[in-house]
Write a protein that holds these residues in place. Structure first.
Motif, PDB file in Angstrom:
ATOM      1  N   HIS A   1      -8.637   3.699   1.130  1.00 57.44           N
ATOM      2  CA  HIS A   1      -9.813   3.552   1.677  1.00 57.44           C
ATOM      3  C   HIS A   1     -10.233   4.094   3.216  1.00 57.44           C
ATOM      4  O   HIS A   1      -9.015   3.338   3.953  1.00 57.44           O
ATOM      5  CB  HIS A   1      -9.996   1.914   2.072  1.00 57.44           C
ATOM      6  CG  HIS A   1     -11.439   1.492   2.426  1.00 57.44           C
ATOM      7  ND1 HIS A   1     -12.490   1.595   1.906  1.00 57.44           N
ATOM      8  CD2 HIS A   1     -11.596   1.383   3.578  1.00 57.44           C
ATOM      9  CE1 HIS A   1     -13.737   1.307   2.805  1.00 57.44           C
ATOM     10  NE2 HIS A   1     -12.911   1.443   3.905  1.00 57.44           N
TER      11      HIS A   1
ATOM     12  N   ASN B   1      -1.570  -5.431  -4.244  1.00 56.45           N
ATOM     13  CA  ASN B   1      -2.365  -6.598  -3.310  1.00 56.45           C
ATOM     14  C   ASN B   1      -1.571  -6.815  -1.216  1.00 56.45           C
ATOM     15  O   ASN B   1      -1.894  -7.666  -1.219  1.00 56.45           O
ATOM     16  CB  ASN B   1      -2.222  -8.084  -3.382  1.00 56.45           C
ATOM     17  CG  ASN B   1      -2.633  -7.403  -5.140  1.00 56.45           C
ATOM     18  OD1 ASN B   1      -3.860  -6.804  -5.318  1.00 56.45           O
ATOM     19  ND2 ASN B   1      -2.075  -8.326  -6.358  1.00 56.45           N
ATOM     20  N   HIS B   2      -1.103  -6.029  -0.739  1.00 55.11           N
ATOM     21  CA  HIS B   2      -1.044  -5.506   0.520  1.00 55.11           C
ATOM     22  C   HIS B   2      -1.848  -4.357   0.944  1.00 55.11           C
ATOM     23  O   HIS B   2      -2.041  -3.492   0.364  1.00 55.11           O
ATOM     24  CB  HIS B   2       0.123  -5.582   0.778  1.00 55.11           C
ATOM     25  CG  HIS B   2       1.002  -6.510   0.053  1.00 55.11           C
ATOM     26  ND1 HIS B   2       1.447  -7.952   0.787  1.00 55.11           N
ATOM     27  CD2 HIS B   2       2.385  -6.614  -1.028  1.00 55.11           C
ATOM     28  CE1 HIS B   2       2.117  -8.749   0.072  1.00 55.11           C
ATOM     29  NE2 HIS B   2       2.678  -8.260  -0.754  1.00 55.11           N
ATOM     30  N   GLU B   3      -3.072  -4.384   2.246  1.00 55.44           N
ATOM     31  CA  GLU B   3      -3.538  -3.589   2.838  1.00 55.44           C
ATOM     32  C   GLU B   3      -2.577  -2.706   4.214  1.00 55.44           C
ATOM     33  O   GLU B   3      -1.706  -3.790   4.944  1.00 55.44           O
ATOM     34  CB  GLU B   3      -4.893  -4.037   3.162  1.00 55.44           C
ATOM     35  CG  GLU B   3      -5.412  -4.333   2.250  1.00 55.44           C
ATOM     36  CD  GLU B   3      -7.096  -4.825   2.179  1.00 55.44           C
ATOM     37  OE1 GLU B   3      -7.010  -4.949   3.076  1.00 55.44           O
ATOM     38  OE2 GLU B   3      -7.236  -4.751   1.599  1.00 55.44           O
ATOM     39  N   TYR B   4      -2.319  -2.065   4.129  1.00 56.38           N
ATOM     40  CA  TYR B   4      -1.393  -1.132   5.558  1.00 56.38           C
ATOM     41  C   TYR B   4      -1.992  -0.468   6.026  1.00 56.38           C
ATOM     42  O   TYR B   4      -2.675   0.856   5.164  1.00 56.38           O
ATOM     43  CB  TYR B   4      -0.183  -0.140   4.995  1.00 56.38           C
ATOM     44  CG  TYR B   4       1.014  -1.023   4.428  1.00 56.38           C
ATOM     45  CD1 TYR B   4       1.823  -2.453   5.232  1.00 56.38           C
ATOM     46  CD2 TYR B   4       1.333  -1.560   2.251  1.00 56.38           C
ATOM     47  CE1 TYR B   4       2.325  -2.701   4.164  1.00 56.38           C
ATOM     48  CE2 TYR B   4       1.800  -1.672   2.131  1.00 56.38           C
ATOM     49  CZ  TYR B   4       2.588  -3.164   2.570  1.00 56.38           C
ATOM     50  OH  TYR B   4       3.058  -3.740   1.969  1.00 56.38           O
ATOM     51  N   GLN B   5      -2.336  -0.326   7.509  1.00 57.41           N
ATOM     52  CA  GLN B   5      -3.661   0.488   8.114  1.00 57.41           C
ATOM     53  C   GLN B   5      -2.831   1.471   8.601  1.00 57.41           C
ATOM     54  O   GLN B   5      -1.582   1.831   9.298  1.00 57.41           O
ATOM     55  CB  GLN B   5      -4.394  -0.702   9.277  1.00 57.41           C
ATOM     56  CG  GLN B   5      -5.060  -1.253   8.927  1.00 57.41           C
ATOM     57  CD  GLN B   5      -5.855  -1.768   9.831  1.00 57.41           C
ATOM     58  OE1 GLN B   5      -5.438  -2.454  10.722  1.00 57.41           O
ATOM     59  NE2 GLN B   5      -6.865  -2.488  10.149  1.00 57.41           N
TER      60      GLN B   5
ATOM     61  N   ARG C   1      -5.111   1.800  -3.743  1.00 53.46           N
ATOM     62  CA  ARG C   1      -6.367   2.562  -3.039  1.00 53.46           C
ATOM     63  C   ARG C   1      -5.852   3.075  -1.673  1.00 53.46           C
ATOM     64  O   ARG C   1      -5.597   2.323  -0.743  1.00 53.46           O
ATOM     65  CB  ARG C   1      -7.283   1.029  -3.325  1.00 53.46           C
ATOM     66  CG  ARG C   1      -8.486   1.428  -3.023  1.00 53.46           C
ATOM     67  CD  ARG C   1      -9.526   0.763  -3.513  1.00 53.46           C
ATOM     68  NE  ARG C   1      -9.273  -0.403  -1.567  1.00 53.46           N
ATOM     69  CZ  ARG C   1     -10.753  -1.503  -1.882  1.00 53.46           C
ATOM     70  NH1 ARG C   1     -11.097  -1.474  -2.437  1.00 53.46           N
ATOM     71  NH2 ARG C   1      -9.975  -1.923  -0.447  1.00 53.46           N
TER      72      ARG C   1
ATOM     73  N   SER D   1      -4.285   0.090   0.163  1.00 55.98           N
ATOM     74  CA  SER D   1      -3.541  -0.752  -0.731  1.00 55.98           C
ATOM     75  C   SER D   1      -2.556  -0.606  -1.773  1.00 55.98           C
ATOM     76  O   SER D   1      -2.770   0.291  -2.808  1.00 55.98           O
ATOM     77  CB  SER D   1      -4.884  -1.498  -1.208  1.00 55.98           C
ATOM     78  OG  SER D   1      -4.970  -3.029  -1.897  1.00 55.98           O
ATOM     79  N   TYR D   2      -1.896  -0.958  -1.463  1.00 56.68           N
ATOM     80  CA  TYR D   2      -0.494  -1.897  -2.345  1.00 56.68           C
ATOM     81  C   TYR D   2      -0.013  -2.196  -2.805  1.00 56.68           C
ATOM     82  O   TYR D   2       0.203  -3.751  -2.045  1.00 56.68           O
ATOM     83  CB  TYR D   2       0.527  -0.487  -1.827  1.00 56.68           C
ATOM     84  CG  TYR D   2       2.158  -0.399  -2.517  1.00 56.68           C
ATOM     85  CD1 TYR D   2       2.532  -0.057  -3.299  1.00 56.68           C
ATOM     86  CD2 TYR D   2       2.876  -1.737  -2.286  1.00 56.68           C
ATOM     87  CE1 TYR D   2       3.502   0.339  -4.029  1.00 56.68           C
ATOM     88  CE2 TYR D   2       4.759  -1.755  -2.837  1.00 56.68           C
ATOM     89  CZ  TYR D   2       4.477  -0.770  -3.635  1.00 56.68           C
ATOM     90  OH  TYR D   2       5.572  -0.548  -4.193  1.00 56.68           O
TER      91      TYR D   2
ATOM     92  N   TYR E   1      -7.287   1.912   5.232  1.00 54.94           N
ATOM     93  CA  TYR E   1      -6.349   1.805   4.776  1.00 54.94           C
ATOM     94  C   TYR E   1      -5.195   2.007   3.818  1.00 54.94           C
ATOM     95  O   TYR E   1      -6.662   2.724   2.962  1.00 54.94           O
ATOM     96  CB  TYR E   1      -5.878   0.075   4.812  1.00 54.94           C
ATOM     97  CG  TYR E   1      -7.177  -0.278   3.969  1.00 54.94           C
ATOM     98  CD1 TYR E   1      -7.324  -0.706   2.682  1.00 54.94           C
ATOM     99  CD2 TYR E   1      -8.431  -0.725   4.264  1.00 54.94           C
ATOM    100  CE1 TYR E   1      -7.855  -0.992   1.532  1.00 54.94           C
ATOM    101  CE2 TYR E   1      -9.911  -1.671   3.613  1.00 54.94           C
ATOM    102  CZ  TYR E   1      -9.153  -1.297   2.446  1.00 54.94           C
ATOM    103  OH  TYR E   1     -10.204  -2.000   1.438  1.00 54.94           O
TER     104      TYR E   1
END
Length: 106
Positions: free
Chosen positions: A63, A8-12, A61, A5-6, A3
């Motif tokens: 991941h 405080n939101h996570e995009y898979q 971030r 992380s932008y 994912y």
């Protein structure tokens, strides 16, 4: 699935896509460039399209689920980088739309 992380939101994204996006995004941000990034959402999250604005002070971030870096498709990477340069911004398109050419390393 990894994912991005932008703010405080996570995009898979799958690790392979994320590896290509990582290269394009980091390259633009390290040159102080801001740009939009858009992608089609999967049906599991309601479909539609998401677009975010990335800038050098963005809180990002990456991941990755896997421990190994996926092979990089140079043509797909170039396609993504070219779209990031356009007025529409970085459009995340499937790899199938780019011919396969391994990235040459020097």
């Amino acid at each position: 699935m990894g994912y991005l992380s932008y703010e405080n939101h996570e995009y898979q994204f799958d690790d392979r896509t994320l590896a290509h996006l990582h290269i394009v995004i980091v390259n633009r941000l390290r040159h102080g460039q801001s740009f939009a990034m858009s992608w089609k959402d999967v049906d599991a999250v309601g479909g539609g399209r998401t677009s975010i604005w990335l800038h050098p002070s963005s809180n990002l971030r990456f991941h990755f689920d896997g421990s190994r870096t996926p092979a990089i498709n140079g043509d797909w990477l170039q396609q993504l980088a070219d779209s990031a340069e356009s007025s529409r911004g970085l459009i995340v398109e499937p790899e199938e739309r780019a011919p396969l050419r391994a990235l040459e390393t020097a």
